[in-house]
Design a protein around this motif. Structure first.
Motif, PDB file in Angstrom:
ATOM      1  N   TYR A   1       0.833  -1.209   0.000  1.00  0.00           N
ATOM      2  CA  TYR A   1       0.000   0.000   0.000  1.00  0.00           C
ATOM      3  C   TYR A   1       0.870   1.263   0.000  1.00  0.00           C
ATOM      4  N   GLY A   2       1.935   1.251   0.783  1.00  0.00           N
ATOM      5  CA  GLY A   2       2.831   2.406   0.815  1.00  0.00           C
ATOM      6  C   GLY A   2       3.460   2.682  -0.536  1.00  0.00           C
ATOM      7  N   SER A   3       3.751   1.611  -1.267  1.00  0.00           N
ATOM      8  CA  SER A   3       4.306   1.764  -2.607  1.00  0.00           C
ATOM      9  C   SER A   3       3.321   2.489  -3.511  1.00  0.00           C
ATOM     10  N   HIS A   4       2.046   2.081  -3.457  1.00  0.00           N
ATOM     11  CA  HIS A   4       1.069   2.757  -4.316  1.00  0.00           C
ATOM     12  C   HIS A   4       0.932   4.229  -3.956  1.00  0.00           C
TER      13      HIS A   4
ATOM     14  N   VAL B   1      -7.409   0.620  -6.192  1.00  0.00           N
ATOM     15  CA  VAL B   1      -6.683   0.440  -4.939  1.00  0.00           C
ATOM     16  C   VAL B   1      -7.536   0.905  -3.758  1.00  0.00           C
ATOM     17  N   ASP B   2      -8.182   2.048  -3.901  1.00  0.00           N
ATOM     18  CA  ASP B   2      -8.998   2.567  -2.801  1.00  0.00           C
ATOM     19  C   ASP B   2     -10.139   1.617  -2.442  1.00  0.00           C
TER      20      ASP B   2
ATOM     21  N   ARG C   1      -1.617  -2.263  -5.046  1.00  0.00           N
ATOM     22  CA  ARG C   1      -0.917  -1.117  -5.627  1.00  0.00           C
ATOM     23  C   ARG C   1      -0.952  -1.209  -7.147  1.00  0.00           C
ATOM     24  N   MET C   2      -0.716  -0.089  -7.795  1.00  0.00           N
ATOM     25  CA  MET C   2      -0.503  -0.120  -9.239  1.00  0.00           C
ATOM     26  C   MET C   2       0.810  -0.833  -9.530  1.00  0.00           C
ATOM     27  N   MET C   3       0.891  -1.440 -10.684  1.00  0.00           N
ATOM     28  CA  MET C   3       2.080  -2.203 -11.047  1.00  0.00           C
ATOM     29  C   MET C   3       2.502  -1.828 -12.458  1.00  0.00           C
ATOM     30  N   GLY C   4       3.804  -1.701 -12.659  1.00  0.00           N
ATOM     31  CA  GLY C   4       4.301  -1.398 -13.989  1.00  0.00           C
ATOM     32  C   GLY C   4       4.639   0.068 -14.148  1.00  0.00           C
TER      33      GLY C   4
ATOM     34  N   ILE D   1      -1.949  -4.856  -8.546  1.00  0.00           N
ATOM     35  CA  ILE D   1      -1.626  -6.167  -8.006  1.00  0.00           C
ATOM     36  C   ILE D   1      -2.176  -6.211  -6.591  1.00  0.00           C
ATOM     37  N   ASN D   2      -2.871  -7.285  -6.263  1.00  0.00           N
ATOM     38  CA  ASN D   2      -3.604  -7.384  -5.010  1.00  0.00           C
ATOM     39  C   ASN D   2      -3.265  -8.685  -4.306  1.00  0.00           C
ATOM     40  N   LEU D   3      -3.061  -8.610  -3.005  1.00  0.00           N
ATOM     41  CA  LEU D   3      -2.797  -9.778  -2.171  1.00  0.00           C
ATOM     42  C   LEU D   3      -4.111 -10.148  -1.489  1.00  0.00           C
TER      43      LEU D   3
END
Length: 386
Positions: free
Chosen positions: A295-298, A316-317, A329-332, A340-342
């Motif tokens: 989450y911090g990355s996004h 994400v929200d 978070r967004m990826m790429g 990408i979601n866990l």
């Protein structure tokens, strides 16, 4: 991906039996836009691939057919200048492998892919590494996997015009099922780390938004980071790039930097720190802690690096209050593509249904979702059968 349709099309077009080479797309758990700043990344190859059928043709030309587009192009082996369109990737890999000592002759190819285009899963690196691996075997070039990955990166730089880092090509070449790669983008040293996700799965949510700004803005971000490094060097002459900096060092130079340059640099050094904490979480089996870093990355990518978009932020929200999601978070490269979601394994179907409906209701757009499984890196058919 089943190679039968690629092989069949090759035989139809060229009346010859081909060899098969393939390479995967990738996900990146954390560590975005750090690779070209000599930082760390944590990608994994996935079970979606680019597949090539290839054979020598005894000519001095390359004849290429893109099966998914139903388009055919050709170029002479002596060509070393870019062209327009997808053939540029084929030209680039051919030229860059030759620069590394491969003695290539004329060849034919057909290729196809189930790596979603524009989804941030690096279909371009999958193409480069599948072709590079195939040509290396086809012509007994004797190049290493690292050579092939670096040739793919060079083709992006010199023929596609994207100054990418090395992450995508390394992930596509060296990936291993049930592992992630901790890659030091400065030294090119890598470590395969087991991916233990008991009870959770990786789910990609594709915004279906294309990367209309990605290439130009990618290069702009790189230039902004380089500008920040030059300012940081005036105070910290021992550094060579953002890899060597702490957040405190960047903050100490804020007054000397343009606001955007400061934000870009702060994001990169904070993202490297997040990746290290994420690795500690993985080693400890702390998936909740890993999710917080994701989450911090996004948040950094959206607010400081500014490579997100409303669609990515919305998806994400939607996850932040869900007990069945640990991180998203967004990826790429950004400006579209996937989150990408866990996600808890027993909640995946409901998660996909809920986000699909919310995305349609709020933005009147269709979302696609993929549950991805880690896969193996670039290889030829003989290696697959072995």
């Amino acid at each position: 991906m089943d190679a039968s349709k690629v092989r069949s099309k090759f035989i139809e077009l060229f009346s010859n039996e081909p060899m098969i080479a393939r390479a995967p797309g990738r996900v990146n758990i954390i560590g975005e836009h750090t690779d070209y700043n000599d930082g760390f990344v944590l990608p994994a190859a996935v079970d979606k691939e680019m597949v090539f059928a290839l054979a020598p043709n005894g000519l001095e030309v390359v004849r290429a057919h893109a099966l998914d587009l139903n388009e055919t192009e050709e170029f002479p082996l002596t060509l070393d200048a870019p062209r327009e369109g997808w053939i540029n990737f084929i030209i680039g890999v051919t030229v860059e492998l030759s620069k590394k000592g491969a003695s290539l002759k004329g060849y034919d190819l057909v290729f196809s892919s189930d790596v979603p285009m524009g989804a941030g899963m690096s279909s371009s690196a999958a193409l480069e590494c599948a072709l590079g691996t195939g040509l290396n075997t086809l012509f007994n070039a004797g190049l290493s996997q690292k050579d092939i990955a670096l040739a793919g990166q060079a083709s992006e730089h010199n023929f596609v015009g994207v100054k990418c880092g090395i992450m995508d090509q390394f992930a596509s070449t060296f990936g291993k099922a049930n592992h992630v790669i901790r890659l030091d983008c400065r030294s090119k040293e890598m470590e395969l780390v087991p991916l233990k996700m008991e009870g959770y799965k990786l789910v990609l949510c594709n915004t279906k938004v294309t990367h209309s700004l990605a290439s130009s803005e990618y290069n702009t971000r790189r230039e902004q980071c380089e500008a920040g490094v030059e300012i940081l060097k005036t105070k910290y002459p021992e550094i060579t790039n953002l890899r060597d900096c702490t957040p405190e060092m960047v903050k100490s130079c804020q007054a000397e930097m343009e606001a955007k340059v400061y934000d870009r640099c702060l994001y990169v050094v904070e993202e490297n720190d997040r990746l290290m904490r994420a690795c500690d979480c993985m080693a400890a089996g702390d998936l909740a802690g890993l999710g917080k870093e994701i989450y911090g990355s996004h948040d950094g990518l959206s607010k400081l690096y500014e490579v997100s978009c409303p669609e990515l932020d919305f998806l994400v929200d939607q996850t932040r209050e869900r007990e069945d999601v640990l991180g998203a978070r967004m990826m790429g490269g950004g400006f579209g593509g996937c989150t990408i979601n866990l996600v808890a394994a027993d909640a995946v179907d409901g998660f996909i249904a809920d986000l699909t409906a919310a995305y349609k209701k709020e933005l009147n757009k269709d979302m696609e979702a993929y549950v991805v499984v880690t896969g193996d890196g670039a290889r030829t058919e003989a290696e697959v059968e072995a």
